[in-house]
Scaffold this motif. Structure first.
Motif, short mmCIF file in Angstrom:
data_model
loop_
_atom_site.label_atom_id
_atom_site.label_comp_id
_atom_site.label_asym_id
_atom_site.label_seq_id
_atom_site.Cartn_x
_atom_site.Cartn_y
_atom_site.Cartn_z
N TYR A 51 -34.34 48.46 19.19
CA TYR A 51 -34.29 49.55 18.20
C TYR A 51 -35.63 49.75 17.50
CZ TYR A 51 -29.32 49.73 18.92
OH TYR A 51 -28.10 49.88 19.52
N HIS A 52 -35.89 51.00 17.14
CA HIS A 52 -37.01 51.33 16.25
C HIS A 52 -36.44 51.26 14.83
CE1 HIS A 52 -40.00 54.61 14.66
NE2 HIS A 52 -40.27 53.40 14.18
N VAL A 53 -36.81 50.22 14.11
CA VAL A 53 -36.21 49.91 12.81
C VAL A 53 -37.08 50.51 11.70
CG1 VAL A 53 -35.24 48.07 11.39
CG2 VAL A 53 -35.48 47.72 13.87
N ILE A 54 -36.46 51.34 10.88
CA ILE A 54 -37.17 52.08 9.82
C ILE A 54 -36.49 51.73 8.50
CG2 ILE A 54 -37.76 54.38 8.95
CD1 ILE A 54 -37.36 55.35 11.94
N VAL A 55 -37.27 51.12 7.59
CA VAL A 55 -36.67 50.63 6.34
C VAL A 55 -37.46 51.16 5.15
CG1 VAL A 55 -35.74 48.59 5.19
CG2 VAL A 55 -36.16 48.52 7.66
N PRO A 56 -36.98 52.23 4.51
CA PRO A 56 -37.71 52.76 3.36
C PRO A 56 -37.35 52.04 2.07
CG PRO A 56 -35.82 54.15 3.85
CD PRO A 56 -35.82 53.05 4.89
N ASN A 57 -38.32 51.92 1.17
CA ASN A 57 -37.98 51.75 -0.23
C ASN A 57 -37.62 53.16 -0.69
OD1 ASN A 57 -38.01 49.12 -1.21
ND2 ASN A 57 -40.24 49.06 -1.28
N GLN A 58 -36.39 53.36 -1.10
CA GLN A 58 -35.96 54.70 -1.45
C GLN A 58 -36.55 55.10 -2.81
OE1 GLN A 58 -31.72 55.38 0.22
NE2 GLN A 58 -31.97 53.17 0.08
N ARG A 59 -36.49 56.38 -3.13
CA ARG A 59 -37.14 56.85 -4.37
C ARG A 59 -36.65 56.04 -5.57
NH1 ARG A 59 -36.31 62.97 -5.60
NH2 ARG A 59 -36.83 63.26 -3.41
N GLY A 60 -37.59 55.70 -6.44
CA GLY A 60 -37.27 54.87 -7.60
C GLY A 60 -37.60 53.41 -7.40
N TYR A 61 -37.94 53.03 -6.16
CA TYR A 61 -38.11 51.61 -5.82
C TYR A 61 -39.50 51.31 -5.27
CZ TYR A 61 -33.05 50.86 -6.20
OH TYR A 61 -31.76 50.75 -6.65
N GLY A 62 -39.97 50.08 -5.52
CA GLY A 62 -41.21 49.61 -4.91
C GLY A 62 -42.36 50.57 -5.17
N ASN A 63 -43.14 50.82 -4.13
CA ASN A 63 -44.27 51.74 -4.26
C ASN A 63 -43.91 53.17 -3.87
OD1 ASN A 63 -46.23 49.88 -5.24
ND2 ASN A 63 -46.28 48.97 -3.20
N SER A 64 -42.62 53.45 -3.72
CA SER A 64 -42.20 54.84 -3.49
C SER A 64 -42.25 55.60 -4.81
CB SER A 64 -40.77 54.86 -2.92
OG SER A 64 -40.76 54.26 -1.64
N SER A 65 -42.22 56.93 -4.70
CA SER A 65 -42.30 57.78 -5.92
C SER A 65 -41.13 57.50 -6.85
CB SER A 65 -42.27 59.25 -5.53
OG SER A 65 -43.37 59.58 -4.72
N ARG A 66 -41.41 57.68 -8.14
CA ARG A 66 -40.35 57.53 -9.15
C ARG A 66 -40.34 58.78 -10.03
NH1 ARG A 66 -43.28 53.07 -9.57
NH2 ARG A 66 -43.89 53.35 -11.75
N PRO A 67 -39.70 59.86 -9.56
CA PRO A 67 -39.67 61.08 -10.38
C PRO A 67 -39.06 60.80 -11.76
CG PRO A 67 -38.74 61.47 -8.19
CD PRO A 67 -38.95 60.00 -8.31
#
Length: 314
Positions: free
Chosen positions: A59-75
């Motif tokens: 599998y091609h495994v894709i694991v995002p930090n979703q918005r609000g988390y880690g270095n992802s955007s926090r609107p």
């Protein structure tokens, strides 16, 4: 023992008006995507034990930090964390990689997002694997009012909404203690205590049960939340009723092949009527608490890989 240095390095990807911090494994398996969605208060790192196993299985495994988390955007707007935005991020992520659809796996709040995503964008989801949080029936009454009626105004979902900012500040003040006290296993069953469970946990000086991860693993979560605070992630809870309205007109039945994994010691109740809403579901229970894929990584991997293999065979 997992060494955090073994975790893949992230890429920042612009999608849907935000930047997501995305971790990948198995890029050589392009064409067989599986997207793993973390819960609260977690991080893409919570899937560390699944990534290599899934990549090895093709599998091609894709694991995002979703918005609000880690270095992802926090609107800053609370409404930017509703199910339309959260599922929109995942759809835009598929578009970024050029995928028509993918298998989606979610744990805890990640499962809530995967259920909602599948209802809102059924053509983009080919299979569902959810852990801990079963499908939530929409019901006649908005979810928050229903929870307040049944569980009271100190229940943390209700408290997060009715007293914005209060819990956020307590958790930020005690970030290490809160996460250390939360990520436990073999916690002895106890009757519910008065007060708001999450703030009580943050203030508790002596944790119950046993640590569920090593100090170096815990440090990944602690440093992430010390950097971001908790408000972005708690804003997911502040859209509960908005999500209830957004899902008003969708077909509530999920037809995709689905694997639901429960922890027998989890406080989240199992949903006995799950097959009414998810007719193609297989249910598996493991002897663990809430943090299923981190508490019993090998068993979780075996269950997921066996089920995925079975889907190909069917």
């Amino acid at each position: 023992m997992f060494h955090s240095s073994d975790f893949p390095k992230p890429t920042l990807i612009s999608v849907n008006g935000v930047k997501l911090e995305v971790f990948e494994a198995g890029r050589q398996n392009a064409g067989k995507p599986i997207v793993l969605c973390h819960g609260w208060p977690e991080h893409a790192f919570s899937w560390r034990y699944q990534m290599a196993a899934l990549a090895a299985a093709g599998y091609h495994v894709i694991v995002p930090n979703q918005r609000g988390y880690g270095n992802s955007s926090r609107p800053t707007e609370v409404t930017d964390y509703d199910i339309a935005h959260l599922s929109g991020d995942l759809i835009a992520l598929l578009d970024h990689y050029g995928y028509e659809n993918a298998t989606f796996a979610g744990h805890d709040w990640g499962a809530m997002v995967v259920w909602g995503l599948t209802l809102l964008h059924p053509k983009r989801v080919n299979k569902v694997i959810n852990l801990a949080l079963p499908y939530q029936e929409r019901g006649e009454q908005p979810w928050l009012a229903f929870m307040e009626e049944i569980l009271g105004d100190d229940y943390y979902f209700v408290h997060f909404n009715r007293q914005p900012g209060v819990a956020d500040a307590v958790l930020e003040e005690h970030t290490t203690q809160f996460l250390r006290n939360l990520f436990r296993k073999n916690v002895p069953p106890a009757p519910p205590q008065p007060g708001m469970a999450m703030t009580s946990l943050a203030r508790a000086e002596i944790p119950l049960g046993e640590p569920m991860m090593s100090e170096s693993e815990l440090a990944v979560f602690v440093s992430a939340f010390e950097s971001t605070g908790f408000t972005g992630s708690i804003n997911w809870y502040r859209n509960l009723d908005r999500n209830w309205h957004l899902l008003a007109d969708v077909n509530p039945i999920i037809q995709q092949p689905t694997l639901m994994i429960y922890g027998d010691r989890d406080v989240i109740p199992k949903f006995e009527r799950l097959p009414e809403f998810v007719p193609n579901v297989e249910v598996v229970s493991l002897d663990c608490g809430h943090w299923i894929q981190q508490e019993m990584p090998d068993e979780t991997n075996q269950v997921i890989l066996r089920w995925l293999k079975q889907q190909v065979a069917d």
